[in-house]
Design an enzyme around this catalytic site. Structure first.
Site, mmCIF file in Angstrom:
data_model
loop_
_atom_site.group_PDB
_atom_site.id
_atom_site.type_symbol
_atom_site.label_atom_id
_atom_site.label_comp_id
_atom_site.label_asym_id
_atom_site.label_seq_id
_atom_site.Cartn_x
_atom_site.Cartn_y
_atom_site.Cartn_z
ATOM 1 N N LYS A 54 89.671 -12.701 10.244
ATOM 2 C CA LYS A 54 89.297 -12.020 9.033
ATOM 3 C C LYS A 54 88.048 -12.875 8.483
ATOM 4 C CE LYS A 54 93.501 -10.123 7.659
ATOM 5 N NZ LYS A 54 94.740 -10.277 6.664
ATOM 6 N N GLN A 98 97.155 -13.411 1.914
ATOM 7 C CA GLN A 98 97.670 -13.157 3.027
ATOM 8 C C GLN A 98 99.106 -13.350 3.075
ATOM 9 O OE1 GLN A 98 96.142 -12.483 6.323
ATOM 10 N NE2 GLN A 98 98.150 -11.874 6.891
ATOM 11 N N ASP A 121 93.312 -5.346 -0.507
ATOM 12 C CA ASP A 121 94.490 -4.682 0.295
ATOM 13 C C ASP A 121 95.105 -3.415 -0.210
ATOM 14 O OD1 ASP A 121 95.175 -6.059 2.691
ATOM 15 O OD2 ASP A 121 96.200 -7.642 1.750
#
Ligand code: NDP
Length: 297
Positions: A54, A98, A121
């Site tokens: 990422k 994460q 997200d």
């Protein structure tokens, strides 16, 4: 029939190209560089790989990448303090924590402490509610990537029968909301669904997000249907070593379907591309600028 292969790798490269163009414009015209902060707690090897890639792709499209790696025994308060700092940092437009987090941390509490406008997200409860009520939100990256590929392949999805197999908060449920938003008739199937093969056989669009290797065989697929395989499963090869497979049995499904995404090279690459797209979208919204076309839901 042999299915058209939907090339997620190539599609993701196109999406990243559009993101990069928009980033260049934001820098040159407005003097703004979008920034994505990724927070990793602990040393889960798979998470480390995801975070690294990422960060790399964030930089490749011209954005700022801020990586925060915290010890596995970090306290909840320390993590919340960091998120608070990132929420208030004007150079940070997107924040991603994460998952999975170590067991002693409450994931819901942590995710819901992110500023919803920076929640790239799309897991914050406010964004879930906005998506569910058809309002502008940050949309979870994996279902957004699936939607983009479906729109690209079909044009309009209106009136199509869609079956989403899996009801997780990360993939299944938001995928169903997005398909409903595009006027599909949507069924969500799960481990308690009765007569699953017959349910799947009704679908013009099948999205498989189960986490069970090659669970869906070709004889569950309506001829000509589009199959989007979200699953990422590692199985052992007879000759040793392992390989990645999806949740559908690729060869038998490809023989019947009209179109299918491969694993690897289908949904996976689209997920990170959509994370970058969401970061640019968040940056534009934060600065009251028009959003890049075709990169949001
Ligand atoms: P979850 O484990 O959270 O959810 C799996 C879902 O599948 C559940 O709703 C479960 O039903 C359902 N299910 C399990 N067994 C069956 C069965 N036999 N029949 C019907 N439904 C069943 O998984 P995720 O949604 O997080 O992920 C799904 C897959 O997608 C995984 O392989 C994951 O690795 C992959 N993935 C890929 C991403 C990408 O970037 N390509 C991103 C995210 C995930 P129930 O609720 O009843 O238990």
């Amino acid at each position: 029939m042999t299915a058209t292969v939907i090339d997620g790798k190539a599609f993701a490269a196109t999406v990243r190209g559009k993101v990069a163009e928009h980033v260049t414009r934001l820098k040159e015209v407005h003097g703004i560089t979008p920034g994505l902060a990724v927070v990793l707690v602990g040393e889960d090897p798979a998470s480390q790989v995801y975070v690294r890639s990422k960060g790399k792709m964030t930089v490749e499209v011209g954005m700022n990448s801020f990586e925060h790696k915290l010890e596995a025994n970090t306290s909840e308060q320390e993590l919340l303090n960091l998120i608070e700092k990132l929420n208030n940092d004007p150079a940070v437009h997107g924040i991603l924590v994460q998952l999975p987090l170590p067991d002693h941390l409450d994931s819901d509490l942590v995710i819901n402490s992110i500023d919803p406008a920076k929640d790239v997200d799309g897991f914050h409860i406010s964004n879930v509610g906005l998506l569910g009520t058809g309002q502008k939100s940050m949309v979870p990256c994996t279902p957004l990537g699936c939607l983009m590929m479906l729109r690209d392949h079909h044009g309009s999805l209106s009136g199509l029968n869609a079956v989403v197999v899996g009801r997780s908060n990360i993939v299944g449920k938001p995928m169903a909301q997005l398909l409903l938003g595009d006027s599909c008739t949507v069924t969500i199937a799960h481990s308690r669904t009765k007569d699953l093969p017959d349910v799947v056989r009704q679908a013009d669009i099948v999205v498989a997000a189960v986490g069970r290797p090659q669970m869906i065989p070709g004889d569950w697929i309506k001829p000509g249907a589009t199959v989007i395989d979200v699953g990422i499963n590692r199985i052992e090869k007879p000759e040793g070593g392992n390989r990645l497979v999806g949740d559908v049995e690729y060869d038998s499904c490809a023989a019947v379907a009209g179109a299918i995404t491969p694993v690897p090279g289908g949904v996976g690459p689209m997920t990170i591309a959509c994370l970058l797209a969401n970061t640019v979208t968040a940056c534009c919204r934060a600065n009251g600028l028009s959003e890049p076309e075709g990169l949001a839901a």
